[in-house]
Write an enzyme that holds these catalytic residues in place. Structure first.
Site, short mmCIF file in Angstrom:
data_model
loop_
_atom_site.label_atom_id
_atom_site.label_comp_id
_atom_site.label_asym_id
_atom_site.label_seq_id
_atom_site.Cartn_x
_atom_site.Cartn_y
_atom_site.Cartn_z
N HIS A 62 0.81 -1.22 0.00
CA HIS A 62 0.00 0.00 0.00
C HIS A 62 0.84 1.27 0.00
O HIS A 62 0.27 2.36 0.00
CB HIS A 62 -0.93 0.01 1.22
CG HIS A 62 -1.96 -1.07 1.20
ND1 HIS A 62 -2.87 -1.22 0.17
CD2 HIS A 62 -2.23 -2.06 2.09
CE1 HIS A 62 -3.65 -2.26 0.43
NE2 HIS A 62 -3.29 -2.78 1.58
N GLU A 164 -5.22 -11.64 8.57
CA GLU A 164 -6.05 -10.45 8.41
C GLU A 164 -7.49 -10.77 8.04
O GLU A 164 -8.25 -9.84 7.73
CB GLU A 164 -5.45 -9.56 7.31
CG GLU A 164 -3.98 -9.25 7.49
CD GLU A 164 -3.41 -8.49 6.31
OE1 GLU A 164 -3.46 -7.25 6.35
OE2 GLU A 164 -2.94 -9.13 5.35
N ASP A 190 -7.54 -4.48 8.42
CA ASP A 190 -8.01 -5.59 7.60
C ASP A 190 -8.61 -6.70 8.46
O ASP A 190 -9.58 -7.35 8.07
CB ASP A 190 -6.86 -6.15 6.75
CG ASP A 190 -6.67 -5.38 5.45
OD1 ASP A 190 -7.67 -4.83 4.95
OD2 ASP A 190 -5.55 -5.35 4.94
#
Length: 274
Positions: A62, A164, A190
């Site tokens: 990310h 997650e 998440d």
């Protein structure tokens, strides 16, 4: 204190020292506090690697850096005497091997949902016969005498998988016992999303608190490290007190913005006072 001189040991030696520093803290049951590297600038990478944090994590999932920028970022960090943790984009052997070839001390592998997923990540981190990693150290020609033997690479690498999702939580007890998995790192956003709790946190949801605590307990029982991505210092210190031993406590972009806002407040305050 960690020896952070880059010397002539190259990426393999720096990565080994960085991983050894984390192992030393964990052997003493002490938390390692880290910084998240979101920016893709080599100058920023060198600055954060030269700082006091126990580890720095380059985020290829990310963050702003593309995989092709990783060798340059790691080279800048190595100049400061530190090899980072790298969060790879996905649980793909090629991505894991590429990060390690470039000189990462450890990899974070996202979205691990089963023991089979965890075994695939761990296998990509080690050379045969322990795993399936392909031989190709990126900086071998720059090292006096060439790259260290495969067994030394295997001993230095840390493989950290991310739980997650609901499937990952359901398989947690099997995941933590997969050979070659050194720890489980939780992305709490998440985890909450994947388990049906939206953007709730441990602060406002007992269910999310129990989910994170379950990971910590499972890791403790299996003798592996529990890691957690934290939103602030209070969260990091809170979970350090509850047994988490790898805690990301800040992000480079947030630190930059906070410093700019603090300086602006000081400037405007001084101007108003005359």
């Amino acid at each position: 204190m960690e020896d952070r001189s880059s010397g002539s040991s190259g990426s393999s030696g720096v990565a080994a020292r960085s991983a050894a520093r984390l192992r030393e803290l964990w052997a003493q049951d002490r938390p390692a506090f880290g910084l998240w590297n979101h920016l893709a600038d080599p100058a920023v990478a060198e600055l954060v690697a030269a700082g006091p944090f126990d580890y720095v994590c380059v985020d290829l999932q990310h963050g702003l850096a593309a995989p092709g920028q990783l060798p340059g970022l790691l080279q800048a960090m190595r100049a400061a005497g530190r090899a980072p943790v790298v969060r790879v984009p996905w649980n793909e052997p090629a991505a894991v091997m590429r990060a390690l070839d470039a000189g990462a001390a450890a990899v974070l592998v996202p979205m691990v949902d089963s023991a089979e997923d965890a075994a695939r990540a761990a296998s990509a981190c080690r050379f045969p016969p322990a795993g399936s990693r392909s031989w190709g150290p990126m900086w071998a020609d720059a090292l006096p005498g060439g790259a260290p033997p495969p067994a030394e690479h295997d001993a230095a690498v840390l493989c950290l998988v991310m739980v997650e999702t609901r499937a990952g939580v359901d398989a947690l007890e099997e995941i933590v016992r997969v050979p070659g998995v050194d720890g489980v790192y939780v992305g709490p956003n998440d985890l909450a999303l994947g388990c049906g709790h939206g953007r709730a946190t441990y602060r406002d949801s007992p269910e999310v608190d129990r989910l994170v605590a379950r990971v910590v307990d499972a890791c403790r029982e299996a003798g592996v490290v529990a890691g957690l991505h934290c939103s602030d210092v209070e969260m990091a210190t809170h979970w350090a007190g509850r047994g988490v031993r790898m805690l990301t406590a800040a992000q480079d972009t947030a630190l930059l913005r906070a410093a700019a806002e603090r300086t602006w407040r000081e400037l405007t305050g001084a101007a108003e006072r005359g």
